[in-house]
Design a protein around this motif. Structure first.
Motif, mmCIF file in Angstrom:
data_model
loop_
_atom_site.group_PDB
_atom_site.id
_atom_site.type_symbol
_atom_site.label_atom_id
_atom_site.label_comp_id
_atom_site.label_asym_id
_atom_site.label_seq_id
_atom_site.Cartn_x
_atom_site.Cartn_y
_atom_site.Cartn_z
ATOM 1 N N TYR A 113 31.231 38.266 37.442
ATOM 2 C CA TYR A 113 32.578 38.806 37.655
ATOM 3 C C TYR A 113 32.741 39.317 39.087
ATOM 4 C CZ TYR A 113 36.923 41.209 36.388
ATOM 5 O OH TYR A 113 38.234 41.628 36.314
ATOM 6 N N ASN A 121 35.575 38.009 41.776
ATOM 7 C CA ASN A 121 36.521 38.938 42.403
ATOM 8 C C ASN A 121 36.355 39.034 43.914
ATOM 9 O OD1 ASN A 121 38.364 40.715 40.513
ATOM 10 N ND2 ASN A 121 36.504 40.241 39.372
ATOM 11 N N SER A 139 38.424 34.250 35.347
ATOM 12 C CA SER A 139 38.276 35.711 35.478
ATOM 13 C C SER A 139 38.941 36.455 34.326
ATOM 14 C CB SER A 139 38.853 36.183 36.813
ATOM 15 O OG SER A 139 40.268 36.163 36.807
ATOM 16 N N TRP A 194 36.436 36.239 31.615
ATOM 17 C CA TRP A 194 35.216 36.909 32.049
ATOM 18 C C TRP A 194 35.386 38.428 32.002
ATOM 19 C CZ3 TRP A 194 31.578 33.289 34.538
ATOM 20 C CH2 TRP A 194 30.315 33.849 34.716
ATOM 21 N N ALA A 195 36.587 38.914 32.373
ATOM 22 C CA ALA A 195 36.841 40.356 32.350
ATOM 23 C C ALA A 195 36.717 40.911 30.937
ATOM 24 C CB ALA A 195 38.231 40.645 32.906
#
Length: 405
Positions: A153, A157, A186, A189-190
């Motif tokens: 992650y 980012n 993302s 993934w978050a």
């Protein structure tokens, strides 16, 4: 070759930007530097004396460090609440805030890794976490999954905002076909990093306080409340001290996200309290210790009885549309909600899981000055990193930084 030349120019211009500023800016950076130096000094004592310099014991082996780690995982995951509407749903109202949110996620993830290093006692033991070298124990270990999720992650980012800013630095538009796949990944993934962190605790069968099916969903709800609440506070500071103007409409939309998440988090809290206290068993002793104390031991009572009223008050203020639209009330509500969730996901979640111990012994935990110093140093480091990232991003987005051909 040309790309490297532009990238080198971006680095030089960014260094020039972050080393020059107003008197307030330099005082802020000096304050953060002092905080980091204090943290480094305290950490040097911990390196010399070992974890005996902390308040942790064999009975309570996770304390202030892991409490902050758990909370910051949620702050990092909250960036998805800006990424999804901006990159996926094409909501232009979130466009001004998304890069700030991703910068906050990068700072939070670096702080997470720093708290893990501090809790392990020192960097010399990190080789145990390296695949092929240490005892990585993949895929059986949930801690391994957590390390992979956090680092993955972090890479996402860093790369997406870097590409967008790199294009804007050259006065070009970013190509959706380049960043959109990463943005979609993302989003999932978050959610994954927070669920994996929750599963890390849920998977410990000997700790009944964490054996709760709501732990994962509540992790997400509290993350999507505290993270965007912090983003709102950061945007408020940026609006008042820079030329980067985020419209009220954007802040109010983020506030709606905070409101819904805070309401869901409060409902889940009530469900957990009902489960623990309506038909209590011997597995409810940790909850009784947290809320009412056991056998005269009540070190955590002031913490949790501060967090819950703040949580309720913040949720009530946010629920009423008229109050939420008043920016001063909104900022106050976001601040107390952030503090409340920090307590709940820290001292209200991690420490009670160890009390009472396996043999019924109550060994209370109080962080030492060394732990507090290291913790403040890591928070100062996170603020320092975020300030650098935000200052560079703002100057690129406002057109101050541009590549000179």
């Amino acid at each position: 070759m040309k790309t490297m030349k532009v990238f080198k120019s971006l680095i030089v211009d960014s260094l020039n930007t972050i080393t020059h500023g107003t008197k307030k800016y330099h005082l802020w950076m000096a304050f953060l530097t002092f905080g980091m130096l204090v943290g480094m000094y305290c950490y040097s004592i911990q390196l010399e004396e070992g974890l005996s310099a902390t308040g942790m014991t064999d009975s309570v082996s996770w304390g202030l460090y892991i409490s902050n780690f758990t909370f910051l995982v949620g702050v990092a995951a909250a960036a998805v609440m800006l990424v999804m509407p901006t990159y996926v749903l094409k909501d232009i109202d979130f466009k001004q805030a998304v890069l700030i949110g991703e910068g906050l996620a990068v700072a939070a993830l670096i702080m997470c890794l720093a708290f893990v290093i501090a809790d392990m006692g020192g960097p010399s033991v990190l080789w145990h976490m390296l695949p092929g070298i240490g005892v990585f124990n993949f895929p059986n270990s949930m801690l391994t999954w957590d390390v992979i999720a956090l680092n993955g992650y972090l890479i996402i980012n860093i790369t997406i905002p870097l590409y967008i800013l790199f294009r804007h630095y050259q006065n070009k538009e970013a190509k959706p076909k380049v960043y959109l796949p990463g943005a979609l990944i993302s989003v999932f993934w978050a959610i994954g990093i927070h669920l994996v962190t929750a599963f890390l605790y849920q998977g410990l069968q000997a700790k009944p306080f964490w054996n709760n099916a709501l732990l994962g969903p509540r992790f997400l709800a509290s993350a999507f409340a505290a993270g965007p609440a912090l983003i709102i506070l950061v945007l408020a500071i940026i609006r008042s001290h820079t030329t980067f103007k985020v419209p009220d409409k954007t802040i109010k939309k983020i506030a709606l996200v905070v409101t819904v998440a805070a309401q869901i988090n409060l409902i889940m809290l009530i469900s957990e309290l009902f489960k623990e206290f309506y038909a209590p068993t011997h597995h409810s002793e940790s909850a009784y210790y947290l809320f009412f104390g056991l056998h005269g031991k009540d070190a955590l009572m002031p913490w949790i009885w501060t967090a819950i009223p703040l949580n309720i008050l913040a949720t009530i203020l946010l629920t009423f549309h008229k109050l939420r639209n008043n920016l001063k009330v909104l900022y106050f509500a976001c601040f107390i909600l952030f503090i409340a969730i920090w307590i709940e996901k820290g001292f209200g979640l991690i420490v009670p899981g160890f009390i009472p111990g396996s043999y019924g012994k109550i060994a209370e935990y109080t962080p030492t000055g060394i732990e507090i110093g290291v913790t403040l140093g890591i928070w100062a480091m996170g603020a320092f990193i975020f300030t650098i990232l935000a200052r560079t991003a703002i100057n690129i987005e406002t057109g101050v930084l541009r590549y000179k051909r």
